[in-house]
Write a protein that holds these residues in place. Structure first.
Motif, PDB file in Angstrom:
ATOM      1  N   ASP A   1       0.756  -8.009  -7.007  1.00 23.99           N
ATOM      2  CA  ASP A   1      -0.055  -8.225  -5.801  1.00 23.99           C
ATOM      3  C   ASP A   1       0.146  -7.072  -4.820  1.00 23.99           C
ATOM      4  N   VAL A   2       1.387  -6.727  -4.607  1.00 17.32           N
ATOM      5  CA  VAL A   2       1.704  -5.681  -3.622  1.00 17.32           C
ATOM      6  C   VAL A   2       1.125  -4.339  -4.070  1.00 17.32           C
ATOM      7  N   MET A   3       1.374  -3.962  -5.323  1.00 21.21           N
ATOM      8  CA  MET A   3       0.927  -2.659  -5.800  1.00 21.21           C
ATOM      9  C   MET A   3      -0.597  -2.556  -5.803  1.00 21.21           C
ATOM     10  N   GLN A   4      -1.271  -3.618  -6.234  1.00 23.16           N
ATOM     11  CA  GLN A   4      -2.727  -3.552  -6.333  1.00 23.16           C
ATOM     12  C   GLN A   4      -3.388  -3.529  -4.968  1.00 23.16           C
ATOM     13  N   ARG A   5      -2.863  -4.301  -4.009  1.00 25.92           N
ATOM     14  CA  ARG A   5      -3.453  -4.257  -2.669  1.00 25.92           C
ATOM     15  C   ARG A   5      -3.212  -2.905  -1.989  1.00 25.92           C
ATOM     16  N   LEU A   6      -2.021  -2.352  -2.190  1.00 28.98           N
ATOM     17  CA  LEU A   6      -1.761  -1.009  -1.646  1.00 28.98           C
ATOM     18  C   LEU A   6      -2.704   0.015  -2.272  1.00 28.98           C
ATOM     19  N   SER A   7      -2.913  -0.084  -3.580  1.00 29.32           N
ATOM     20  CA  SER A   7      -3.786   0.862  -4.278  1.00 29.32           C
ATOM     21  C   SER A   7      -5.233   0.692  -3.847  1.00 29.32           C
TER      22      SER A   7
ATOM     23  N   GLU B   1      10.866  -4.632  11.865  1.00 30.88           N
ATOM     24  CA  GLU B   1      11.114  -5.201  13.190  1.00 30.88           C
ATOM     25  C   GLU B   1      10.173  -4.566  14.217  1.00 30.88           C
ATOM     26  N   ARG B   2      10.030  -3.243  14.170  1.00 28.91           N
ATOM     27  CA  ARG B   2       9.130  -2.571  15.120  1.00 28.91           C
ATOM     28  C   ARG B   2       7.680  -3.011  14.896  1.00 28.91           C
ATOM     29  N   SER B   3       7.314  -3.191  13.646  1.00 29.64           N
ATOM     30  CA  SER B   3       5.941  -3.578  13.338  1.00 29.64           C
ATOM     31  C   SER B   3       5.642  -4.999  13.825  1.00 29.64           C
TER      32      SER B   3
ATOM     33  N   LEU C   1      -0.949  -0.181   8.949  1.00 29.14           N
ATOM     34  CA  LEU C   1       0.247  -0.805   9.514  1.00 29.14           C
ATOM     35  C   LEU C   1       0.202  -2.321   9.309  1.00 29.14           C
ATOM     36  N   ALA C   2      -0.952  -2.922   9.574  1.00 31.70           N
ATOM     37  CA  ALA C   2      -1.065  -4.375   9.408  1.00 31.70           C
ATOM     38  C   ALA C   2      -0.862  -4.778   7.954  1.00 31.70           C
ATOM     39  N   LEU C   3      -1.448  -4.003   7.025  1.00 32.65           N
ATOM     40  CA  LEU C   3      -1.307  -4.333   5.609  1.00 32.65           C
ATOM     41  C   LEU C   3       0.145  -4.163   5.162  1.00 32.65           C
ATOM     42  N   ALA C   4       0.809  -3.096   5.628  1.00 36.76           N
ATOM     43  CA  ALA C   4       2.204  -2.871   5.245  1.00 36.76           C
ATOM     44  C   ALA C   4       3.077  -4.032   5.706  1.00 36.76           C
ATOM     45  N   LEU C   5       2.833  -4.515   6.919  1.00 34.42           N
ATOM     46  CA  LEU C   5       3.622  -5.624   7.434  1.00 34.42           C
ATOM     47  C   LEU C   5       3.318  -6.910   6.653  1.00 34.42           C
ATOM     48  N   THR C   6       2.046  -7.179   6.407  1.00 36.41           N
ATOM     49  CA  THR C   6       1.662  -8.397   5.686  1.00 36.41           C
ATOM     50  C   THR C   6       2.264  -8.422   4.289  1.00 36.41           C
ATOM     51  N   LEU C   7       2.137  -7.318   3.571  1.00 40.63           N
ATOM     52  CA  LEU C   7       2.654  -7.270   2.203  1.00 40.63           C
ATOM     53  C   LEU C   7       4.178  -7.371   2.186  1.00 40.63           C
TER      54      LEU C   7
END
Length: 895
Positions: free
Chosen positions: A83-89, A21-23, A64-70
Motif C-alpha cells: 500500500d505504502v509503496m504503490q501510493r508513493l509511486s 512530530e513536526r508534520s 507532506l500530507a501523503l507522507a504523514l498519512t502513509l
C-alpha cells in the motif's frame, strides 16, 4: 503486521520521529482525521491539500500530507508495505505528470505534452518507491512532435522544460520539496542533455548501452507526459532488454554486474550503527539484483519472468524452477522486512538514507518499529541479511573462475602492495563503473582486470602512488576505446612494462599520453627503440602525408611525427635503452626536422599570396641546447631568423611586400607553425629573444645586418650565446655563409681581462636572479652546467679555439689541448646526462624515491640514488676547481 491503533501510532510517531512530530503539528486537521482512523477522509485531505495554490506549493503540500498519512497508517498496521509503496509511486507519477504539463504550458506554443514523456525507472518504475526516495526518470522527447517554443526549436524547448521540471519538483522552499530528481540514468549521461531525443536514445540502446542499463529497464515504464508515446518507445527497445539468445559477452556482462554490486559497497560491513540496509552485504540491492540477474538471462525466452515487482519476480522464478522455492520465499520475506525498516529510518528525519542510526536515534527507530531497544530491532534483521548474503554468494560463485577478470576489484587490491593505501580500492573499483569509454563492455573490462595485478604492483612501487593513479585516470578518460590496447598490453609483456614505466616513473610522458593516447601506437613498432633517422628522412616523413595545398594538415602531420618521435625517445630514456647524451641528440634531430618542415610549409603557404623575394631566402639559426644538439624533453627552441639578399627588395606575388616585412611576417608564420596548438596539440615553445637587439629588435634581420650587429654592437653575453649557434634550416650555401660569419665573430681578438670581467659579472648577476630550483637543478647550481658553459665560452672567445656548438666536442678539444682536465669533461657529460634524464624522471628537480630514483641513477651510470647524489657533488667540485684555475677566483658551492 501488528495493529496498534491510530492514536497509539500517532503517539509513537511524536515520541520517536522528529519529522512526523513536526508534520503532525503543521497539519492539525489531518492529525485529527488520522486519530479517528478515517483513511478515506485522510486521502481526500491529501488530494485537496494546496487547492487553489500554484502548482509548486500544491504538490509540496500534497506530498507532506501523503507522507504523514502513509507513515501513521503504516505504524498503525492499517497499510501494508505494498500500500505504502504503490501510493508513493502513484503520487510520483502525478507529480511528474503535473510538472511536465506546467513546463509545457510555460514553454510551448500549443500548451501540449505531446511528444514529451518521462520513463520511470528503479523503484519508481516498479511501483516500489520508498518513503523518502529520489525519483530517477528519463526525460525523452520527439522533435517531430513536440511543439516549438516562442523562440526555440523543439530540442531547445525540451531542455528548458527539463530544467523547469527539476526545479518544480526538487527545489527546497518554505513548503519543503516534492521529490529529489536524479537524471543520471539517461543515455550517455556524462555528455547528453537533460532531455534526450527519442532517436538518440534508441540509437544508444541499440548500440552503446551497458549491462546495468539493461537491468535498469526491467523496471521501466512510461509514467508521465505523453504516456502512450512513452509506452511505444519502451516497446521499441524491448529487444535491447529481453534478448531471446545470449552470447557469452552478455552473460559475462551480467556476471560482472553481480561482482560490482558487492564490491561497490565500502560502508560498515557488519550489522549495527552505520550499516546500509540498501547497499550492505545481504541488503535490499542484492535481493533486487538476484532477481534481475535471472530475469535478464531467462526473460528473453519466457515473458512470464519479466515482472518489475521484485517479490513477484522471485516467486515466478521459483515456479519456473530457475531458483529454489525456499530461496525465493526467504528473499521475498527479507525484502519485505528490510523495506519496512528502511521506511522507518526515513520517517525519522525525512532523509533519503538507508543507514542504521546510532545511539539514541537507533533506540528511537526501534521503538518506532515496536521494539524495546536497538538490539532487539537488529536481532530481527540479522537472519534476513544472512539469508540474502548466502544466496548472493552462491550467485557470485556460479560464474567465478578465480581468474583476475572474475575477481572483485577489492580482492585484487587487497592482494596487491596498495592494500594499505586507504581509499585506493574504492577509486580502482570506480574505474569499472562505466564512466570511462575505454572500459565499457565486457571484453575491455575483462582485459583490463587481467592487467590489474601488474598495474597495481607498479603503482605501489611508484614514488607517489596517488599521483600515478591520477595520471592513469587521465589516460583512461582520454582513451576513445581500450579493448585493443588492453589486449595488446596483455599479449606483449615488454610493451606492458614500458606502459607501466611511463605511468609510474615519468609524469611528463604520462601527461603527453593523456593528451594524445595515440602516442602508444609509436611503441608498437620495433623501430620505436631506435634513435631517430637523419634530419632529411624525418622531414620527408613529416611532409609526405600533406594533401595538396592543405597547410593545416601539414601542421598536424608535423605534430604527429614529432610527438611520436619525442615520446619514443622519452620511453627509451626511462627504459635505459640508450645513453641520455644520444637521447638528447635525438631530441635535437627531431626538432631540426620539425623546423625545416614548418619553414617549408609556411613558406609555400605565404608565397601563395605574397610570392617570393627573388635572390633571397630564410635561414634559421639554432642556439642553446638546440644549437648544441643537447635538447631535453622539456626544452624550448632558441632560434634566430635571418634572410639573405637585398633587404630593400620586394616580393613578386599578388600582394607584394618589401623584403624586411616579408621575412618578418614569414618568421611569425614559422613560429606559429611550431607553437600554436592544432587538433593534434601543441609542439614547441619558441624563444627568439637571442636575436639582435633582443625583444626590441625585428624578428628577422638580414644576414648583413646580423653580421654588422655582431661585429659592432653585440655584448659579450651575445657572443657567448653565439658559441652554441648552428644553422638548422636554409640552403647549403646560405647556411655556410652564416656559419662563416659566426666563426669570424668568435675568432675576433679580445682583451682577456675585459672578457674575464664581463664573464664573472654576468655569472654573478645570473646567480643572484636565477637560483637553483632543487637539489638536481644541475643547470643553475653553482658548479653546474651554467658554470661549465661560462668556462668553455670564455676559453673559446679568449683563444678562438674549439669553436663547436656541441659542448662535449668543445671539452674533448680543450682537454686534448691541455686547457682543461679530463675530469672536467667527464663532469660535463655526467651533468648533461642528469639534466636530460631528470626532465622526465624528476621534473621537480628533487631526487625521486623508489623506482624513479633508481631509474634516474641508472640513466646516469650510478648504482643508486645515494651514489647519484655523491656523483653530483663530485662533478660540481671538479667544475669549481677548474673555475678557480681559469678565473683565479673561488666558486662557492651552494647546498
Amino acid at each position: 503486521m501488528t495493529t496498534i491503533g491510530w492514536s497509539d501510532a500517532i503517539a509513537r510517531a511524536r515520541e520517536n520521529a522528529p519529522f512526523l512530530e513536526r508534520s503532525l503539528d503543521r497539519l492539525p486537521d489531518l492529525a485529527a482525521i488520522l486519530a479517528a482512523g478515517d483513511t478515506g477522509a485522510a486521502f481526500a485531505f491529501c488530494e485537496q491539500a494546496g487547492a487553489d495554490q500554484p502548482v509548486g506549493i500544491a504538490l509540496r503540500r500534497q506530498r507532506l500530507a501523503l507522507a504523514l498519512t502513509l507513515a501513521i497508517g503504516d505504524l498503525a498496521g492499517a497499510f501494508t508495505l505494498d500500500d505504502v509503496m504503490q501510493r508513493l509511486s502513484a503520487f510520483a507519477d502525478l507529480a511528474l505528470d503535473t510538472a511536465i504539463a506546467e513546463a509545457a504550458q510555460a514553454r510551448t506554443k500549443l500548451d501540449s505534452v505531446d511528444g514529451f514523456f518521462a520513463l520511470a525507472l528503479g523503484k519508481h518504475g516498479a511501483r516500489e518507491l520508498n518513503y523518502s526516495s529520489d525519483i530517477d526518470p528519463i526525460l525523452l522527447f520527439d522533435p517531430e512532435v513536440l511543439a516549438e517554443g516562442e523562440r526555440s526549436t523543439p530540442a531547445e524547448t525540451a531542455q528548458r522544460m527539463a530544467r523547469d521540471i527539476v526545479r518544480l519538483l526538487a527545489d527546497h522552499t518554505e513548503e519543503g520539496y516534492v521529490f529529489r530528481v536524479d537524471l543520471r540514468l539517461r543515455p550517455a549521461a556524462e555528455v547528453a542533455p537533460l532531455a534526450v531525443s527519442v532517436n538518440a536514445a534508441a540509437s544508444h540502446y541499440g548500440s552503446a548501452a551497458l549491462a546495468w542499463e539493461r537491468a535498469a529497464f526491467i523496471r521501466a515504464r512510461s509514467a508521465a507526459g505523453d504516456v502512450e508515446r512513452g509506452a511505444r518507445f519502451l516497446s521499441g527497445i524491448r529487444p535491447f532488454v529481453w534478448r531471446r539468445s545470449l552470447d557469452f559477452g552478455t552473460i559475462d556482462d551480467i556476471a560482472q554486474l553481480r561482482v560490482r554490486i558487492r564490491e561497490a559497497y565500502s560502508g560498515e560491513s557488519t550489522l549495527g550503527s552505520g550499516f546500509d540496509l540498501k547497499r550492505g552485504r545481504g541488503g535490499i540491492r542484492e535481493i533486487e539484483f538476484f532477481a534481475q540477474t535471472h530475469q535478464l538471462i531467462h526473460g528473453g525466452r519466457d515473458p512470464r519472468l519479466r515482472s518489475s515487482d521484485t517479490r513477484a519476480a522471485l516467486l515466478t522464478l521459483a515456479r519456473a524452477d530457475i531458483v529454489e522455492e525456499e530461496t525465493a520465499i526467504r528473499l521475498a520475506e527479507a525484502y519485505t522486512r528490510l523495506r519496512v525498516v528502511e521506511h522507518r529510518i526515513q520517517m525519522l528525519e525525512d532523509r533519503q538514507t538507508h543507514a542504521i542510526p546510532e545511539g539514541e536515534a537507533l533506540d528511537r527507530l526501534a521503538r518506532l518499529d515496536g521494539y524495546a531497544d536497538g538490539n532487539a530491532l537488529l536481532a530481527t534483521l540479522e537472519p534476513h541479511l544472512a539469508a540474502t548474503a548466502r544466496a548472493f554468494d552462491d550467485l557470485l560463485e556460479s560464474s567465478r573462475t578465480g581468474a583476475a577478470e572474475d575477481r572483485p576489484v577489492r580482492e585484487l587490491v587487497a592482494d596487491s602492495p596498495l592494500a594499505q593505501e586507504g581509499d585506493i580500492s574504492d577509486r580502482v573499483a570506480n574505474w569499472l563503473d562505466g564512466r570511462y569509454r575505454a572500459l565499457r563492455g565486457t571484453d575491455a573490462q575483462n582485459a583490463f582486470r587481467r592487467l590489474l595485478p601488474s598495474l597495481l604492483e607498479s603503482l605501489a612501487q611508484s614514488a607517489e602512488p596517488d599521483r600515478a593513479i591520477v595520471r592513469l585516470e587521465r589516460l583512461l578518460e582520454a582513451l576513445p576505446s581500450g579493448i585493443n590496447l588492453f589486449r595488446l598490453l596483455e599479449a606483449r609483456p615488454a610493451l606492458l612494462d614500458q606502459f607501466l614505466s611511463i605511468i609510474t616513473l615519468a609524469p611528463p610522458l604520462a601527461n603527453d599520453l593523456a593528451l594524445r593516447p595515440a602516442l602508444l601506437d609509436a611503441l608498437i613498432d620495433r623501430s620505436a627503440l631506435d634513435l631517430p633517422e637523419r634530419v632529411s628522412s624525418l622531414r620527408s616523413s613529416m611532409m609526405r602525408a600533406e594533401p595538396l595545398g592543405n597547410y593545416e594538415a601539414l601542421l598536424d602531420r608535423i605534430r604527429v611525427v614529432t610527438g611520436e618521435q619525442r615520446f619514443a625517445l622519452g620511453v627509451q630514456l626511462i627504459g635505459g635503452t640508450h645513453d641520455p647524451l644520444d637521447i638528447a641528440r635525438g631530441f635535437a634531430t627531431v626538432a631540426e626536422a620539425a623546423l625545416q618542415a614548418a619553414m617549408a610549409g609556411a613558406k609555400a603557404e605565404f608565397a601563395r599570396a605574397h610570392g617570393e623575394v627573388e635572390g633571397s631566402e630564410m635561414v634559421i639559426l639554432g642556439l642553446g641546447r638546440l644549437g648544441g644538439e643537447a635538447l631535453t624533453h622539456a626544452s624550448d627552441l632558441d632560434i634566430v631568423y635571418l634572410f639573405t639578399g637585398d633587404y630593400s627588395a620586394e616580393s613578386n606575388g599578388e600582394r607584394p611586400m618589401g623584403a624586411s616585412r616579408y621575412f618578418n611576417r614569414l618568421a611569425q608564420r614559422v613560429s606559429a607553425a611550431l607553437s600554436v596548438p592544432t587538433a593534434e596539440g601543441p609542439l614547441y615553445e619558441v624563444d627568439t629573444r637571442l636575436r639582435p637587439q633582443g625583444a626590441q629588435g625585428p624578428l628577422a634581420v638580414s644576414v648583413e645586418s646580423f653580421s654588422r650587429y655582431q661585429r659592432e654592437s653585440a655584448w659579450t653575453w651575445e657572443h657567448m650565446a653565439l658559441a652554441r649557434a648552428r644553422t638548422v634550416a636554409g640552403s647549403f650555401s646560405a647556411r655556410a655563409r652564416v656559419e662563416d660569419i659566426i666563426r669570424e665573430v668568435l675568432c675576433a681578438p679580445r682583451d682577456p681581462a675585459t672578457l674575464r670581467e664581463d664573464v664573472l659579472r654576468m655569472r654573478a648577476e645570473m646567480a643572484q636572479h636565477k637560483p637553483a630550483k632543487g637539489p638536481l637543478d644541475v643547470k643553475l647550481l653553482r658548479g653546474g652546467l651554467v658554470d661549465i658553459e661560462f668556462i668553455l665560452h670564455f676559453l673559446q672567445l679568449r683563444d678562438g679555439i674549439a669553436l663547436d656548438p656541441r659542448l662535449s666536442k668543445v671539452c674533448e678539444t680543450l682537454v686534448h689541448a691541455g686547457e682543461l682536465p679530463a675530469e672536467f669533461a667527464q663532469a660535463q657529460d655526467f651533468l648533461t646526462r642528469l639534466i636530460v634524464a631528470a626532465r622526465l624522471l624528476a621534473p621537480d628537480l628533487s631526487c625521486p624515491p623508489g623506482a624513479a630514483g633508481e631509474a634516474l641513477a641508472k640513466a646516469c651510470g650510478c648504482a643508486g640514488p645515494a651514489d647519484l647524489l655523491q656523483a653530483v657533488a663530485k662533478a660540481r667540485q671538479s667544475v669549481a676547481q677548474t673555475w678557480q684555475q681559469i678565473f683565479e677566483t673561488k666558486l662557492e658551492l651552494d647546498r
